[in-house]
Write a protein that holds these residues in place. Structure first.
Motif, PDB file in Angstrom:
ATOM      1  N   GLU A  50      38.716 -48.894 -19.376  1.00 52.05           N
ATOM      2  CA  GLU A  50      39.460 -49.633 -18.362  1.00 52.05           C
ATOM      3  C   GLU A  50      40.435 -48.725 -17.619  1.00 52.05           C
ATOM      4  O   GLU A  50      40.598 -48.859 -16.404  1.00 52.05           O
ATOM      5  CB  GLU A  50      40.182 -50.816 -19.000  1.00 52.05           C
ATOM      6  N   ALA A  51      41.061 -47.793 -18.322  1.00 52.22           N
ATOM      7  CA  ALA A  51      41.957 -46.842 -17.662  1.00 52.22           C
ATOM      8  C   ALA A  51      41.175 -45.942 -16.712  1.00 52.22           C
ATOM      9  O   ALA A  51      41.627 -45.662 -15.591  1.00 52.22           O
ATOM     10  CB  ALA A  51      42.693 -46.005 -18.704  1.00 52.22           C
ATOM     11  N   HIS A  52      40.013 -45.505 -17.132  1.00 53.14           N
ATOM     12  CA  HIS A  52      39.188 -44.658 -16.281  1.00 53.14           C
ATOM     13  C   HIS A  52      38.723 -45.427 -15.051  1.00 53.14           C
ATOM     14  O   HIS A  52      38.740 -44.907 -13.929  1.00 53.14           O
ATOM     15  CB  HIS A  52      37.980 -44.140 -17.068  1.00 53.14           C
ATOM     16  N   GLU A  53      38.313 -46.678 -15.233  1.00 53.20           N
ATOM     17  CA  GLU A  53      37.864 -47.479 -14.101  1.00 53.20           C
ATOM     18  C   GLU A  53      39.015 -47.768 -13.136  1.00 53.20           C
ATOM     19  O   GLU A  53      38.802 -47.836 -11.928  1.00 53.20           O
ATOM     20  CB  GLU A  53      37.246 -48.788 -14.596  1.00 53.20           C
ATOM     21  N   ALA A  54      40.228 -47.946 -13.639  1.00 57.13           N
ATOM     22  CA  ALA A  54      41.376 -48.199 -12.773  1.00 57.13           C
ATOM     23  C   ALA A  54      41.722 -46.950 -11.966  1.00 57.13           C
ATOM     24  O   ALA A  54      42.099 -47.046 -10.793  1.00 57.13           O
ATOM     25  CB  ALA A  54      42.574 -48.633 -13.607  1.00 57.13           C
ATOM     26  N   ALA A  55      41.586 -45.796 -12.573  1.00 60.42           N
ATOM     27  CA  ALA A  55      41.909 -44.547 -11.890  1.00 60.42           C
ATOM     28  C   ALA A  55      40.818 -44.145 -10.900  1.00 60.42           C
ATOM     29  O   ALA A  55      41.098 -43.517  -9.883  1.00 60.42           O
ATOM     30  CB  ALA A  55      42.112 -43.430 -12.905  1.00 60.42           C
ATOM     31  N   ASN A  56      39.584 -44.504 -11.179  1.00 64.63           N
ATOM     32  CA  ASN A  56      38.439 -44.133 -10.348  1.00 64.63           C
ATOM     33  C   ASN A  56      37.650 -45.379  -9.991  1.00 64.63           C
ATOM     34  O   ASN A  56      36.637 -45.677 -10.639  1.00 64.63           O
ATOM     35  CB  ASN A  56      37.530 -43.142 -11.079  1.00 64.63           C
ATOM     36  N   PRO A  57      38.055 -46.120  -8.959  1.00 67.32           N
ATOM     37  CA  PRO A  57      37.319 -47.344  -8.632  1.00 67.32           C
ATOM     38  C   PRO A  57      35.895 -47.010  -8.199  1.00 67.32           C
ATOM     39  O   PRO A  57      35.650 -46.000  -7.527  1.00 67.32           O
ATOM     40  CB  PRO A  57      38.126 -47.961  -7.497  1.00 67.32           C
ATOM     41  N   ALA A  58      34.979 -47.835  -8.600  1.00 66.20           N
ATOM     42  CA  ALA A  58      33.569 -47.618  -8.287  1.00 66.20           C
ATOM     43  C   ALA A  58      33.314 -47.970  -6.832  1.00 66.20           C
ATOM     44  O   ALA A  58      33.879 -48.920  -6.293  1.00 66.20           O
ATOM     45  CB  ALA A  58      32.699 -48.465  -9.194  1.00 66.20           C
ATOM     46  N   LEU A  59      32.462 -47.192  -6.202  1.00 65.21           N
ATOM     47  CA  LEU A  59      32.067 -47.484  -4.837  1.00 65.21           C
ATOM     48  C   LEU A  59      31.057 -48.622  -4.861  1.00 65.21           C
ATOM     49  O   LEU A  59      30.234 -48.716  -5.785  1.00 65.21           O
ATOM     50  CB  LEU A  59      31.437 -46.249  -4.195  1.00 65.21           C
ATOM     51  N   PRO A  60      31.090 -49.503  -3.857  1.00 69.90           N
ATOM     52  CA  PRO A  60      30.100 -50.586  -3.842  1.00 69.90           C
ATOM     53  C   PRO A  60      28.699 -50.014  -3.669  1.00 69.90           C
ATOM     54  O   PRO A  60      28.492 -49.058  -2.902  1.00 69.90           O
ATOM     55  CB  PRO A  60      30.512 -51.447  -2.658  1.00 69.90           C
ATOM     56  N   LEU A  61      27.755 -50.578  -4.363  1.00 74.23           N
ATOM     57  CA  LEU A  61      26.380 -50.111  -4.281  1.00 74.23           C
ATOM     58  C   LEU A  61      25.755 -50.594  -2.982  1.00 74.23           C
ATOM     59  O   LEU A  61      26.020 -51.719  -2.535  1.00 74.23           O
ATOM     60  CB  LEU A  61      25.573 -50.641  -5.473  1.00 74.23           C
ATOM     61  N   PRO A  62      24.931 -49.772  -2.352  1.00 74.05           N
ATOM     62  CA  PRO A  62      24.264 -50.221  -1.127  1.00 74.05           C
ATOM     63  C   PRO A  62      23.269 -51.325  -1.452  1.00 74.05           C
ATOM     64  O   PRO A  62      22.658 -51.339  -2.526  1.00 74.05           O
ATOM     65  CB  PRO A  62      23.556 -48.962  -0.612  1.00 74.05           C
ATOM     66  N   ARG A  63      23.130 -52.243  -0.522  1.00 75.96           N
ATOM     67  CA  ARG A  63      22.194 -53.343  -0.720  1.00 75.96           C
ATOM     68  C   ARG A  63      20.781 -52.827  -0.492  1.00 75.96           C
ATOM     69  O   ARG A  63      20.500 -52.159   0.505  1.00 75.96           O
ATOM     70  CB  ARG A  63      22.515 -54.481   0.225  1.00 75.96           C
ATOM     71  N   LYS A  64      19.890 -53.132  -1.360  1.00 76.13           N
ATOM     72  CA  LYS A  64      18.520 -52.650  -1.253  1.00 76.13           C
ATOM     73  C   LYS A  64      17.690 -53.654  -0.450  1.00 76.13           C
ATOM     74  O   LYS A  64      17.962 -54.846  -0.451  1.00 76.13           O
ATOM     75  CB  LYS A  64      17.907 -52.467  -2.638  1.00 76.13           C
ATOM     76  N   GLY A  65      16.680 -53.122   0.214  1.00 76.42           N
ATOM     77  CA  GLY A  65      15.747 -53.984   0.907  1.00 76.42           C
ATOM     78  C   GLY A  65      16.127 -54.285   2.350  1.00 76.42           C
ATOM     79  O   GLY A  65      15.386 -54.936   3.055  1.00 76.42           O
ATOM     80  N   ARG A  66      17.280 -53.854   2.796  1.00 76.16           N
ATOM     81  CA  ARG A  66      17.694 -54.092   4.170  1.00 76.16           C
ATOM     82  C   ARG A  66      17.865 -52.754   4.871  1.00 76.16           C
ATOM     83  O   ARG A  66      18.449 -51.828   4.324  1.00 76.16           O
ATOM     84  CB  ARG A  66      19.013 -54.844   4.215  1.00 76.16           C
TER      85      ARG A  66
END
Length: 76
Positions: A50-66
């Motif tokens: 949780e500390a790692h995720e708070a420090a490094n927010p994940a980028l949103p994944l691109p939507r597939k199929g569009r």
């Protein structure tokens, strides 16, 4: 060479029952201790994640199929 072993002492029913109860209580203590260790480790790892995720927010994944629309600019 053959080793000489002592003959096994026959135990009374009460003594045998007491030995079984002691064995069960020792086994249960080990089981609980190991469970506590697993829970503590899980808690520690969860806090690290949780500390790692708070420090490094994940980028949103691109939507597939569009396919992206040509000429459309996305706000950043």
């Amino acid at each position: 060479m053959t080793t000489v072993t002592e003959p096994r002492k026959t135990l009374s029913t009460g003594e045998r029952q007491r030995q079984i109860e002691e064995s069960v209580s020792r086994a249960m203590a080990v089981y609980k201790r190991e469970g506590d260790a697993v829970r503590a480790n899980t808690e520690r790892l969860r806090a690290l994640r949780e500390a790692h995720e708070a420090a490094n927010p994940a980028l949103p994944l691109p939507r597939k199929g569009r396919k992206p629309v040509k000429g459309l600019q996305l706000a950043e």
